[in-house]
Motif scaffolding. Structure first.
Motif, PDB file in Angstrom:
ATOM      1  N   ASP A  44       9.421 -11.573   8.983  1.00 16.65           N
ATOM      2  CA  ASP A  44       8.222 -11.988   9.715  1.00 16.65           C
ATOM      3  C   ASP A  44       7.586 -13.233   9.087  1.00 16.65           C
ATOM      4  OD1 ASP A  44       6.176 -11.313  11.812  1.00 16.65           O
ATOM      5  OD2 ASP A  44       4.886 -11.252  10.062  1.00 16.65           O
ATOM      6  N   ARG A  82       1.694  -9.809   0.039  1.00 10.93           N
ATOM      7  CA  ARG A  82       1.411  -8.868  -1.045  1.00 10.93           C
ATOM      8  C   ARG A  82       0.887  -9.600  -2.291  1.00 10.93           C
ATOM      9  NH1 ARG A  82       6.465  -4.552  -0.113  1.00 10.93           N
ATOM     10  NH2 ARG A  82       5.359  -3.337   1.432  1.00 10.93           N
ATOM     11  N   LYS A 134       0.832  -1.223   0.000  1.00 10.58           N
ATOM     12  CA  LYS A 134       0.000   0.000   0.000  1.00 10.58           C
ATOM     13  C   LYS A 134       0.855   1.257   0.000  1.00 10.58           C
ATOM     14  CE  LYS A 134      -2.302  -1.473   3.689  1.00 10.58           C
ATOM     15  NZ  LYS A 134      -1.782  -2.866   3.715  1.00 10.58           N
ATOM     16  N   THR A 161       4.613  -1.464  15.215  1.00 11.76           N
ATOM     17  CA  THR A 161       4.301  -0.690  13.997  1.00 11.76           C
ATOM     18  C   THR A 161       4.305   0.820  14.231  1.00 11.76           C
ATOM     19  OG1 THR A 161       1.971  -1.046  14.461  1.00 11.76           O
ATOM     20  CG2 THR A 161       2.926  -2.410  12.757  1.00 11.76           C
ATOM     21  N   ARG A 168       3.712   4.048   4.516  1.00  7.39           N
ATOM     22  CA  ARG A 168       4.803   4.742   5.211  1.00  7.39           C
ATOM     23  C   ARG A 168       5.510   5.721   4.284  1.00  7.39           C
ATOM     24  NH1 ARG A 168       3.448   0.050   6.218  1.00  7.39           N
ATOM     25  NH2 ARG A 168       3.115  -0.796   8.313  1.00  7.39           N
ATOM     26  N   HIS A 183      10.737  -1.547   6.074  1.00  5.08           N
ATOM     27  CA  HIS A 183       9.430  -2.203   6.232  1.00  5.08           C
ATOM     28  C   HIS A 183       9.422  -3.556   5.500  1.00  5.08           C
ATOM     29  CE1 HIS A 183       5.156  -2.871   6.351  1.00  5.08           C
ATOM     30  NE2 HIS A 183       4.989  -2.628   5.064  1.00  5.08           N
TER      31      HIS A 183
HETATM   32  C1  GRG Z   1      10.767  -9.406  11.757  1.00  7.81           C
HETATM   33  C2  GRG Z   1      12.050  -7.509  12.818  1.00  7.81           C
HETATM   34  C3  GRG Z   1      10.782  -8.063  12.379  1.00  7.81           C
HETATM   35  C4  GRG Z   1       9.683  -7.333  12.540  1.00  7.81           C
HETATM   36  C5  GRG Z   1       8.382  -7.698  12.032  1.00  7.81           C
HETATM   37  C6  GRG Z   1       6.061  -5.278  10.786  1.00  7.81           C
HETATM   38  C7  GRG Z   1       6.325  -6.590  11.415  1.00  7.81           C
HETATM   39  C8  GRG Z   1       7.381  -6.673  12.439  1.00  7.81           C
HETATM   40  C9  GRG Z   1       5.665  -7.696  11.036  1.00  7.81           C
HETATM   41  C10 GRG Z   1       4.681  -7.741   9.963  1.00  7.81           C
HETATM   42  C11 GRG Z   1       3.526  -8.576  10.393  1.00  7.81           C
HETATM   43  C12 GRG Z   1       2.363  -7.782  10.815  1.00  7.81           C
HETATM   44  C13 GRG Z   1       1.038  -8.346  10.480  1.00  7.81           C
HETATM   45  C14 GRG Z   1       2.526  -6.657  11.460  1.00  7.81           C
HETATM   46  C15 GRG Z   1       1.461  -5.781  11.872  1.00  7.81           C
HETATM   47  C16 GRG Z   1       1.625  -4.537  11.104  1.00  7.81           C
HETATM   48  C17 GRG Z   1       1.267  -4.721   9.700  1.00  7.81           C
HETATM   49  C18 GRG Z   1      -0.136  -4.919   9.351  1.00  7.81           C
HETATM   50  C19 GRG Z   1       2.205  -4.701   8.776  1.00  7.81           C
HETATM   51  C20 GRG Z   1       1.901  -4.745   7.342  1.00  7.81           C
HETATM   52  O1  GRG Z   1       1.886  -3.403   6.919  1.00  7.81           O
HETATM   53  P1  GRG Z   1       1.017  -2.910   5.703  1.00  7.81           P
HETATM   54  O2  GRG Z   1      -0.412  -3.336   5.876  1.00  7.81           O
HETATM   55  O3  GRG Z   1       1.663  -3.787   4.528  1.00  7.81           O
HETATM   56  O4  GRG Z   1       1.280  -1.453   5.498  1.00  7.81           O
HETATM   57  P2  GRG Z   1       1.935  -3.432   2.973  1.00  7.81           P
HETATM   58  O5  GRG Z   1       2.167  -4.782   2.342  1.00  7.81           O
HETATM   59  O6  GRG Z   1       0.728  -2.737   2.430  1.00  7.81           O
HETATM   60  O7  GRG Z   1       3.163  -2.579   2.938  1.00  7.81           O
END
Ligand code: GRG
Length: 297
Positions: free
Chosen positions: A87, A99, A48, A184, A51, A80
């Motif tokens: 993750d 994605r 998306k 986040t 950020r 990110h």
């Molecule tokens: C592995 C160091 C390490 C950290 C992982 C961000 C994160 C921390 C994990 C991602 C998993 C997750 C579901 C996190 C919650 C925040 C979230 C929804 C991230 C996804 O961000 P979006 O929705 O993704 O902005 P896109 O794909 O649109 O960039």
């Protein structure tokens, strides 16, 4: 004419894509080209780009050059993307879909995915430190320090540990909010403050942006929890229903769907109110806060 967020998100995503294409290493037959392919595969995917949009939105408040803002936006997206790649690994969330396509370790292999994440993280700091990002080295140092703080043990990585340790445990609302602030929220806050750092803005305006990011980030997470129970994997481009499967403490579990929705809307209004110190130039940030709680993925 009213502000067209979807069109602006599209333009920002296209500009960001060009910048990332310029920055990311090109596979040109080198022995290590598999690494470059994996970095590009994950970063140039269909995210998306929220950020990066926040970086561009905050930079727009302080007349920062598009080139500087896009380089910082690219660095944020690289960090990110690294977090998403790691993750998804079997040792963490173990997810095959990201994605809308196979996650990095599924498309390549685990070792390549680990290295692609490592390479994106380290190259992001090279981008920030470069004088193409800002001619004043003190600004570059501030950006490096702030992103390291947001992504490291006191931010995203600490939040990820909190999340892993919390699986199967019952966390209360304060703990869940703190977990997401780390995991986040701090990266959102960096994205919102980055424009103020680039534009050498006064502390009071930086604080307003931080407060906006805090409430908007929490609203984003509540919406994420709602989407996990309400949307399909096809809509999300990632596996839906994982929070229940992994026995995670979520806002939906703690508050129920209706109250969670209300809370997200209330936080969105609060986030927008923090922008009252700005005029019309903050419209992109106001619009993105509304989008965060209305989005379908
Ligand atoms: C592995 C160091 C390490 C950290 C992982 C961000 C994160 C921390 C994990 C991602 C998993 C997750 C579901 C996190 C919650 C925040 C979230 C929804 C991230 C996804 O961000 P979006 O929705 O993704 O902005 P896109 O794909 O649109 O960039």
């Amino acid at each position: 004419m009213s502000y067209d967020l979807l069109a602006e998100l599209g333009t920002a995503a296209a500009d960001l894509g060009e910048m990332l294409d310029k920055i990311l290493p090109r596979p040109d037959g080198q022995i290590e080209q598999r690494l470059f392919q994996a970095m590009r595969y994950s970063t140039l995917g269909d995210g998306k780009r929220l950020r990066p949009f926040l970086v561009l939105g905050s930079a727009g408040l302080f007349r920062v050059s598009r080139q500087s803002a896009l380089r910082v936006a690219a660095a944020v997206e690289m960090v990110h993307t690294y977090s998403l790649i790691h993750d998804d690994l079997p040792a963490m969330d173990d997810d095959d879909l990201r994605r809308g396509k196979p996650s990095c370790h599924k498309q390549f292999d685990e070792a390549t995915a680990i290295l692609a994440g490592d390479a994106l993280l380290t190259q992001a700091f090279e981008v920030l430190a470069d004088d193409d990002t800002h001619s004043d080295p003190r600004v570059c140092t501030q950006l490096v320090r702030a992103l390291a703080r947001a992504a490291g043990p006191y931010g995203m990585v600490g939040g990820q540990m909190f999340d892993l340790v919390g699986e199967g445990k019952t966390l209360d609302q304060t703990q869940v909010a703190h977990l997401h602030l780390l995991k986040t929220g701090r990266m959102f806050a960096f994205a919102c403050e980055a424009g103020a750092i680039l534009g050498k803005a006064p502390t009071s305006l930086r604080m307003a942006l931080r407060a906006y990011a805090h409430d908007m980030g929490l609203a984003f997470q509540i919406k994420d929890d709602l989407l996990d129970v309400e949307a399909s994997s096809a809509d999300l481009g990632k596996t839906a229903g994982k929070d229940i499967e992994q026995e995670k403490s979520t806002f939906v579990k703690l508050l129920g769907v209706d109250l969670a929705r209300k809370q997200a809307r209330m936080l969105c209004d609060q986030a927008i109110a923090h922008l009252d110190v700005f005029d019309d130039e903050a419209e992109p940030l106001r619009a993105v806060a509304r989008f965060v709680v209305e989005r379908g993925r």
